[in-house]
Structures are given as structure tokens and as C-alpha cells.
Design a protein around this motif. Structure first.
Motif, mmCIF file in Angstrom:
data_model
loop_
_atom_site.group_PDB
_atom_site.id
_atom_site.type_symbol
_atom_site.label_atom_id
_atom_site.label_comp_id
_atom_site.label_asym_id
_atom_site.label_seq_id
_atom_site.Cartn_x
_atom_site.Cartn_y
_atom_site.Cartn_z
ATOM 1 N N ASP A 127 6.395 0.887 1.587
ATOM 2 C CA ASP A 127 6.691 2.322 1.225
ATOM 3 C C ASP A 127 6.398 2.262 -0.301
ATOM 4 O O ASP A 127 5.712 3.473 -0.916
ATOM 5 N N ARG A 128 6.492 1.381 -1.042
ATOM 6 C CA ARG A 128 6.255 1.079 -2.478
ATOM 7 C C ARG A 128 4.837 1.336 -2.809
ATOM 8 O O ARG A 128 4.351 1.852 -3.826
ATOM 9 N N LEU A 129 3.906 0.860 -1.970
ATOM 10 C CA LEU A 129 2.460 0.803 -1.941
ATOM 11 C C LEU A 129 1.695 1.845 -1.071
ATOM 12 O O LEU A 129 0.547 1.614 -1.030
ATOM 13 N N GLY A 130 2.583 2.479 -0.372
ATOM 14 C CA GLY A 130 1.940 3.622 0.445
ATOM 15 C C GLY A 130 1.323 3.031 1.784
ATOM 16 O O GLY A 130 0.228 3.544 1.995
ATOM 17 N N VAL A 131 1.742 2.013 2.165
ATOM 18 C CA VAL A 131 1.294 1.589 3.583
ATOM 19 C C VAL A 131 2.250 1.440 4.594
ATOM 20 O O VAL A 131 3.367 1.634 4.334
ATOM 21 N N GLY A 174 -3.528 -22.351 6.806
ATOM 22 C CA GLY A 174 -2.540 -21.551 7.336
ATOM 23 C C GLY A 174 -2.984 -20.164 7.627
ATOM 24 O O GLY A 174 -4.016 -19.709 7.404
ATOM 25 N N HIS A 175 -1.757 -19.396 7.573
ATOM 26 C CA HIS A 175 -1.906 -17.851 7.758
ATOM 27 C C HIS A 175 -0.935 -17.175 6.750
ATOM 28 O O HIS A 175 0.225 -17.559 6.751
ATOM 29 N N LYS A 176 -1.393 -16.052 6.232
ATOM 30 C CA LYS A 176 -0.295 -15.375 5.292
ATOM 31 C C LYS A 176 -0.028 -14.012 5.681
ATOM 32 O O LYS A 176 -1.066 -13.203 6.071
ATOM 33 N N GLY A 177 1.389 -13.706 5.796
ATOM 34 C CA GLY A 177 1.681 -12.317 5.913
ATOM 35 C C GLY A 177 2.239 -11.563 4.679
ATOM 36 O O GLY A 177 2.990 -12.351 3.914
ATOM 37 N N GLY A 178 1.653 -10.561 4.266
ATOM 38 C CA GLY A 178 2.285 -9.817 3.010
ATOM 39 C C GLY A 178 2.687 -8.523 3.586
ATOM 40 O O GLY A 178 2.543 -8.075 4.541
#
Length: 83
Positions: free
Chosen positions: A38-42, A26-30
Motif C-alpha cells: 500500500d505504501r508503494l502503490g503496488v 537464491g531467490h528474493k521476495g520483496g
């Protein structure tokens, strides 16, 4: 490390696992929500490649000694029924 460099490392590891007999299922989107970005600065989602060796459903207890920094994280994953 750049984003492209990080994905390059990921793809090399996926290729190594595929050479060892694993298959992409499959394919995973995170980091799909703005709150988590915002929490992880991306500022964009990430993606990955779920392999058949990552499916622990039906296996009962998972030996966390074989995992790096084990945690539970909810992410969307799509399981493919055909290539």
C-alpha cells in the motif's frame, strides 16, 4: 514501463552479470506485506535474484560509493544449498 518490461530489464542485467562470472545463490521476495505494498502503490510482491557478488557478509566496511542510492531494507532471501 510495464511490470513485464521492468522484469525484462532485471533479467537482462542478471544475464549480463552471470556472463561475467556471477552465480545465482537464491531467490528474493520483496514487498511481502500489505502495508508496504500500500505504501508503494503496488498490489503484489516482487522478486529478484540474489547473486554471489551481492553478499557482503564478512567483508567489513562496504564502499557505498559503488552503490546507487544506498539504503538498508529488510527482505526475505532464501540461500540455496543446491541447484
Amino acid at each position: 514501463m510495464t511490470v513485464d518490461g521492468a522484469y525484462g530489464v532485471q533479467l537482462r542485467n542478471v544475464d549480463r552479470r552471470l556472463a561475467g562470472g556471477a552465480t545465482v545463490v537464491g531467490h528474493k521476495g520483496g514487498l511481502l506485506s500489505k502495508v508496504m505494498q500500500d505504501r508503494l502503490g503496488v498490489d503484489e510482491p516482487d522478486y529478484g535474484h540474489p547473486l554471489n557478488t551481492m553478499d557482503h557478509s564478512g567483508r567489513g566496511t562496504v564502499d557505498v560509493g559503488n552503490l546507487c542510492s544506498p539504503r538498508v531494507e529488510v527482505e526475505l532471501a532464501y540461500v540455496l544449498l543446491a541447484p
